[in-house]
Scaffold this motif. Structure first.
Motif, short mmCIF file in Angstrom:
data_model
loop_
_atom_site.label_atom_id
_atom_site.label_comp_id
_atom_site.label_asym_id
_atom_site.label_seq_id
_atom_site.Cartn_x
_atom_site.Cartn_y
_atom_site.Cartn_z
N SER A 152 0.84 -1.20 0.00
CA SER A 152 0.00 0.00 0.00
C SER A 152 0.88 1.24 0.00
O SER A 152 2.09 1.17 0.25
N GLY A 153 0.26 2.37 -0.27
CA GLY A 153 0.98 3.64 -0.22
C GLY A 153 1.08 4.17 1.19
O GLY A 153 0.20 3.93 2.03
N ALA A 154 2.15 4.84 1.50
CA ALA A 154 2.32 5.47 2.81
C ALA A 154 3.16 6.72 2.62
O ALA A 154 3.98 6.81 1.70
N TYR A 155 2.92 7.71 3.48
CA TYR A 155 3.72 8.93 3.42
C TYR A 155 4.82 8.88 4.48
O TYR A 155 4.61 8.37 5.59
N TRP A 156 5.97 9.39 4.13
CA TRP A 156 7.08 9.45 5.07
C TRP A 156 6.66 10.27 6.29
O TRP A 156 6.16 11.36 6.18
N ARG A 157 6.82 9.63 7.45
CA ARG A 157 6.44 10.23 8.73
C ARG A 157 4.97 10.61 8.79
O ARG A 157 4.56 11.50 9.53
N GLY A 158 4.15 9.95 7.97
CA GLY A 158 2.71 10.17 8.00
C GLY A 158 2.27 11.52 7.48
O GLY A 158 1.12 11.91 7.64
N ASN A 159 3.18 12.22 6.82
CA ASN A 159 2.89 13.58 6.33
C ASN A 159 2.67 13.54 4.83
O ASN A 159 3.59 13.22 4.06
#
Length: 607
Positions: A152-159
């Protein structure tokens, strides 16, 4: 220590801490070998409840076709029997070592200059910044069972403003049997997924024009109203008064309540527009004046302040099921479980300090009755003062002490969890966590004790001695929200709801057109008895009509022909493919009445 020397619990902890964490390094090394070191940026790879994941930037998107390649490469690496070697290095040395790995470099850069770091080698060609612990050699992972779960996709540090990564999830279990059991659990959970069953049974839908805001379709709204009727009946018996309040309020209300300062980022704000008299153009007022309510409590307080109250009136319980809105990040939305619009089964009770323990005891009795009606077990947890709290520490201490006394009395001292720092910003709370038929735990009900908002809004009541005193306030919900609770029920019952909760309880199938007259008589009698019924008077053949009703898992399908019309009976297709023929109509209606009255979990099979 070997596996044979450990207890089951000790081995489980060792496995979770070491094996899954070590497998994350095996995954990262496998991905690097597949795509080439120069093409991979690797971020973080923690263990999770059912395995682990690792985040990467890769030259292309990983697809299901890659899963077996990744698994095979991981097995190959494990069979090399390479050591996991730990070393301590300085921050500067780490910056040099990971200068080509932007995410590792950023993590190290944020650390103090004198920080001593640890790295772990897997073999000689893969190194990771990590605290550990890990296994000593990959040979220890030979019998571990694993399987790539998803990407799945994820953003670095949730940002969402930072790099987008690919997150590769992997199931990791001690052996093949444990993995097999977990996969069977996952398969069952997927079959129960409310996001699948809901649209199939035409209960609810979503539209991109209103993200995270469910549309209740006719069938789903019947289920919703059945729950609401059940909820109202219980609360009327316990002395609750239902109110209805505005959805939009001026920001002054939210400033007084504290939501403007503590919760503004989760609120939908409303700007206003005026027409410029000179240009005749619309001008947006950039000063936000209103907000859509994310909570019901300030409006309940306004209702309380509408008159002066005597101690003889307390406790005053204002219940409300009006819609509320809360802003969520798009990636956090999840069917009915995480939405931006929902209906909370809310109540705000105003009472004296002396009434607190008996009132909360009554609330917990209501919760017990409601959860048991649905066949759900639950446990209570106490959540205490968060860092971002409002009010004096002394008021918080008093409120927390009150809730502890209640829980000690109800469950016994020490027989409940305490979640330090997890309370709401205005008061500590008791959280009610339920378990469904798959053993999954859900945060549902909450009971919050609040000394602060009555102070903020300067609430008063006339005491027995004629003086004005300040009431205490209790915020509470049992379902948490109708939407989330219904989502849980859909999965818990797999769409086969108890009779009293089913959108339609009885389907009627006249065999031929000449049987329509009797079918309409049966339909009218059932409706008069408060039974939700639908009939198919189309020209379709009988089997197709029955199949149509079975799609919705209706508890009973009545098949009506010559014999039934002559004898005044019904033949019943009972959910689960059982049959009951020649049942007198009045006997069937009485059975339906009993199921509705008793809120039974089961449907009657004997008539």
């Amino acid at each position: 220590m070997s596996r044979e020397d450990m207890s089951k619990e000790e081995y489980r902890e060792y496995f979770l801490a070491n094996y899954r964490h070590s497998m994350a390094h095996i995954l990262a090394k496998a991905v690097i070998e597949i795509f080439g070191k120069e093409n991979v940026q690797y971020a973080i790879g923690p263990q999770i409840d059912d395995g682990m994941y690792y985040d990467f930037v890769l030259p292309r998107t990983v697809t299901k076709d890659d899963y077996k390649t990744i698994e095979d490469k991981m097995r190959e690496i494990i069979k090399r029997r390479e050591d996991f070697r730990r070393e301590e290095i300085s921050r500067d040395a780490a910056l040099s070592m990971f200068k080509d790995q932007k995410f590792k470099y950023e993590i190290i850069k944020d650390l103090p200059e004198d920080e001593l770091l640890t790295i772990y080698y897997t073999g000689d060609d893969y190194v990771d910044l990590c605290r550990g612990p890990h296994v000593f050699n990959s040979e220890e992972l030979m019998n571990v069972a694993f399987q790539v779960k998803s990407v799945s996709g994820a953003y670095w540090r949730g940002n969402e403003k930072l790099d987008q990564l690919q997150r590769i999830y992997v199931y990791v279990y001690p052996d093949k049997n444990a993995l097999k059991e977990h996969l069977a659990f996952i398969k069952e959970a997927m079959e129960r997924d409310h996001k699948k069953i809901g649209p199939e049974q035409e209960l609810f839908m979503f539209d991109e024009s209103a993200p995270g805001m469910p549309y209740w379709l006719p069938r789903g709204f019947k289920l919703y109203n059945a729950m609401l009727q059940f909820w109202r009946g219980i609360h009327e018996e316990h002395g609750y008064q239902e109110i209805l309040a505005p959805v939009i309020n001026h920001k002054r209300l939210w400033e007084t309540s504290g939501h403007w300062g503590h919760y503004k980022e989760n609120m939908f704000l409303v700007t206003t527009a005026n027409v410029d008299e000179e240009t005749d153009k619309e001008v947006i007022d950039t000063d936000v004046q209103y907000a859509i309510k994310p909570m019901n409590c300030p409006n309940a307080i306004n209702v309380y302040k509408n008159g002066l109250h005597s101690y003889k009136e307390l406790p005053i319980r204002y219940s409300e099921t009006q819609v509320i809105h809360r802003r969520e990040k798009s990636g956090e939305l999840n069917g009915l479980f995480r939405v931006q619009m929902f209906h909370q089964d809310d109540d705000h009770t105003f009472l004296t300090e002396e009434m607190i323990e008996s009132e909360i005891g009554d609330i917990m009795d209501i919760a017990k009755y409601i959860y048991e009606t649905f066949g759900l077990t639950y446990a209570a947890e106490l959540s205490t003062r968060p860092e971002d709290f409002m009010g004096s520490p002394e008021l918080w201490d008093a409120a927390e002490a009150s809730l502890k006394r209640i829980l000690d009395k109800k469950y016994g001292e020490g027989n409940y969890e305490i979640n330090e720092g997890d309370g709401a910003f205005y008061g500590p709370k008791i959280d009610l966590k339920m378990k469904d038929c798959l053993g999954r735990e859900w945060q549902m009900g909450t009971i919050q004790l609040d000394f602060q908002l009555p102070l903020n809004f300067d609430l008063k009541y006339i005491a027995a001695d004629g003086t004005q005193k300040r009431p205490v306030m209790i915020h509470r919900a049992i379902f948490g929200s109708f939407e989330r609770f219904i989502g849980i029920l859909i999965e818990n019952f797999k769409g086969a709801f108890p009779f009293w909760l089913s959108p339609y309880q009885v389907g009627i199938v006249p065999i031929r057109e000449e049987h329509n007259e009797y079918a309409k008589k049966v339909e009218k009698a059932l409706r008069a008895a408060g039974v939700r019924v639908e009939a198919d008077y189309s020209d379709e053949n009988m089997k197709n009509k029955i199949k149509g009703f079975k799609k919705y898992k209706e508890p009973y399908i009545l098949v009506l022909g010559d014999k039934e019309a002559e004898e005044g009976t019904v033949s019943i297709n009972i959910r689960g493919n059982k049959q009951a023929n020649g049942v007198p109509l009045d006997k069937f209606i009485e059975a339906c009445r009993e199921l509705n009255l008793n809120h039974s979990l089961d449907i009657t099979e004997e008539f």
